[in-house]
Design a protein around this motif. Structure first.
Motif, short mmCIF file in Angstrom:
data_model
loop_
_atom_site.label_atom_id
_atom_site.label_comp_id
_atom_site.label_asym_id
_atom_site.label_seq_id
_atom_site.Cartn_x
_atom_site.Cartn_y
_atom_site.Cartn_z
N VAL A 172 0.76 -1.49 0.07
CA VAL A 172 -0.37 0.16 -0.22
C VAL A 172 0.52 1.29 0.22
N ASP A 173 1.56 1.26 0.40
CA ASP A 173 2.74 2.81 0.63
C ASP A 173 3.51 2.53 -0.44
N ALA A 174 4.07 1.30 -0.84
CA ALA A 174 4.91 1.81 -1.87
C ALA A 174 3.61 1.72 -3.74
N LEU A 175 2.29 1.42 -3.75
CA LEU A 175 1.17 1.86 -4.12
C LEU A 175 1.32 4.01 -4.19
N LYS A 176 1.01 4.06 -2.88
CA LYS A 176 0.62 5.89 -2.79
C LYS A 176 2.06 6.56 -3.08
N VAL A 177 3.48 5.97 -3.00
CA VAL A 177 4.37 6.39 -3.26
C VAL A 177 4.46 6.98 -4.69
N LYS A 178 3.64 5.73 -5.51
CA LYS A 178 3.85 6.13 -7.14
C LYS A 178 2.20 6.95 -7.58
N GLY A 179 1.27 7.09 -6.00
CA GLY A 179 0.33 7.82 -7.14
C GLY A 179 -0.70 7.00 -7.02
N ILE A 180 -0.64 6.19 -7.17
CA ILE A 180 -2.07 5.33 -7.14
C ILE A 180 -2.79 4.72 -5.68
N ASP A 181 -4.14 5.12 -6.02
CA ASP A 181 -5.26 5.13 -4.97
C ASP A 181 -5.16 3.50 -4.67
N PHE A 182 -5.37 2.90 -3.50
CA PHE A 182 -5.62 1.49 -3.23
C PHE A 182 -7.53 1.48 -1.94
N TYR A 183 -8.38 0.66 -2.82
CA TYR A 183 -8.91 0.49 -1.55
C TYR A 183 -8.86 -1.09 -1.49
N HIS A 184 -9.30 -1.47 -0.24
CA HIS A 184 -9.43 -2.76 0.38
C HIS A 184 -11.23 -3.08 0.56
N TYR A 185 -11.64 -4.33 -0.12
CA TYR A 185 -12.92 -4.57 -0.61
C TYR A 185 -12.83 -5.99 0.01
N PRO A 186 -12.24 -6.46 1.27
CA PRO A 186 -11.97 -7.98 1.39
C PRO A 186 -13.50 -9.42 0.95
N LEU A 187 -13.05 -10.35 -0.03
CA LEU A 187 -14.13 -11.40 0.08
C LEU A 187 -13.28 -12.08 0.41
N GLU A 188 -14.16 -13.79 0.52
CA GLU A 188 -14.49 -14.66 1.04
C GLU A 188 -14.10 -15.79 0.61
N GLU A 189 -13.79 -16.92 0.01
CA GLU A 189 -14.08 -17.68 -0.90
C GLU A 189 -15.34 -18.82 -0.08
N GLU A 190 -16.46 -19.35 -1.05
CA GLU A 190 -17.61 -19.94 -1.42
C GLU A 190 -17.64 -20.23 0.48
N VAL A 191 -18.35 -19.52 0.95
CA VAL A 191 -18.91 -19.43 1.58
C VAL A 191 -20.23 -18.66 1.75
N ASP A 192 -21.03 -18.66 2.87
CA ASP A 192 -22.66 -17.87 2.68
C ASP A 192 -22.79 -16.84 2.44
N ASP A 193 -22.18 -16.07 2.44
CA ASP A 193 -21.31 -14.72 1.92
C ASP A 193 -20.75 -14.67 1.21
N ILE A 194 -20.11 -14.38 0.35
CA ILE A 194 -18.61 -13.78 0.42
C ILE A 194 -18.74 -12.46 0.47
N GLY A 195 -19.39 -12.01 -0.06
CA GLY A 195 -19.56 -10.55 0.74
C GLY A 195 -19.70 -9.44 0.18
N TRP A 196 -20.61 -9.86 -0.44
CA TRP A 196 -22.37 -8.70 -1.82
C TRP A 196 -21.89 -7.53 -0.78
N GLU A 197 -21.75 -6.79 0.12
CA GLU A 197 -21.99 -5.75 0.14
C GLU A 197 -20.02 -4.68 0.09
N ASN A 198 -19.44 -5.54 -0.25
CA ASN A 198 -17.76 -4.94 -0.80
C ASN A 198 -17.96 -4.97 -2.39
N ILE A 199 -19.19 -5.57 -3.13
CA ILE A 199 -18.47 -6.75 -4.04
C ILE A 199 -19.49 -5.11 -5.12
#
Length: 149
Positions: A45-72
């Motif tokens: 993340v720090d290296a991305l910021k140095v390059k001027g690249i925006d970063f967002y983190h929306y974690p998703l899980e694998e093959e569970v009841d709700d893998i993360g619809w709101e994050n998608i």
């Protein structure tokens, strides 16, 4: 890595510092990186910021009841915003084979109102697979919510 032609977007695996310094993997015009892994490394993340690249983190899980619809949905909103400005976008998960492609397919549906073809486990794409496997809401609900974005 999978590069798409409908927008300046690609799906890839978890980036390394070496990847960030490779112009073939991370071109100079990358504007945003969305991470959908459950974890991320602060040094990346720090290296991305140095390059001027925006970063967002929306974690998703694998093959569970709700893998993360709101994050998608949140990730798709970000992608739609950067796409309007014709900026280069990268979505990454651990290996670039499921979650990152799922988000890009949701973005495609939100943008065009139709499904991108990218066969996954016998289904037309990752988004349809996850809906039909009950890891996301029913497909009709997903489609309606994506169209509202």
């Amino acid at each position: 890595m999978k590069i798409y032609k409908f927008a300046k977007i690609s799906a890839r695996c978890f980036p390394t510092i070496a990847d960030l310094n490779n112009p073939w993997i991370f071109p100079a015009d990358v504007a945003v990186v969305i991470s959908v892994t459950p974890h991320y490394e602060a040094k990346i993340v720090d290296a991305l910021k140095v390059k001027g690249i925006d970063f967002y983190h929306y974690p998703l899980e694998e093959e569970v009841d709700d893998i993360g619809w709101e994050n998608i949905k949140q990730a798709v909103e970000i992608l739609l915003r950067y796409d309007k400005e014709d900026q280069r976008m990268i979505v990454h998960c651990d290996f670039g084979q499921h979650r990152s492609r799922l988000v890009i397919e949701a973005f495609y549906y939100a943008k065009y109102g139709e499904h991108l073809q990218d066969v996954y486990k016998g289904f037309a794409n990752h988004l349809i697979y996850d809906c039909m496997s009950h890891y996301l809401p029913e497909l009709s609900v997903v489609e309606k919510e994506l169209q509202k974005l």
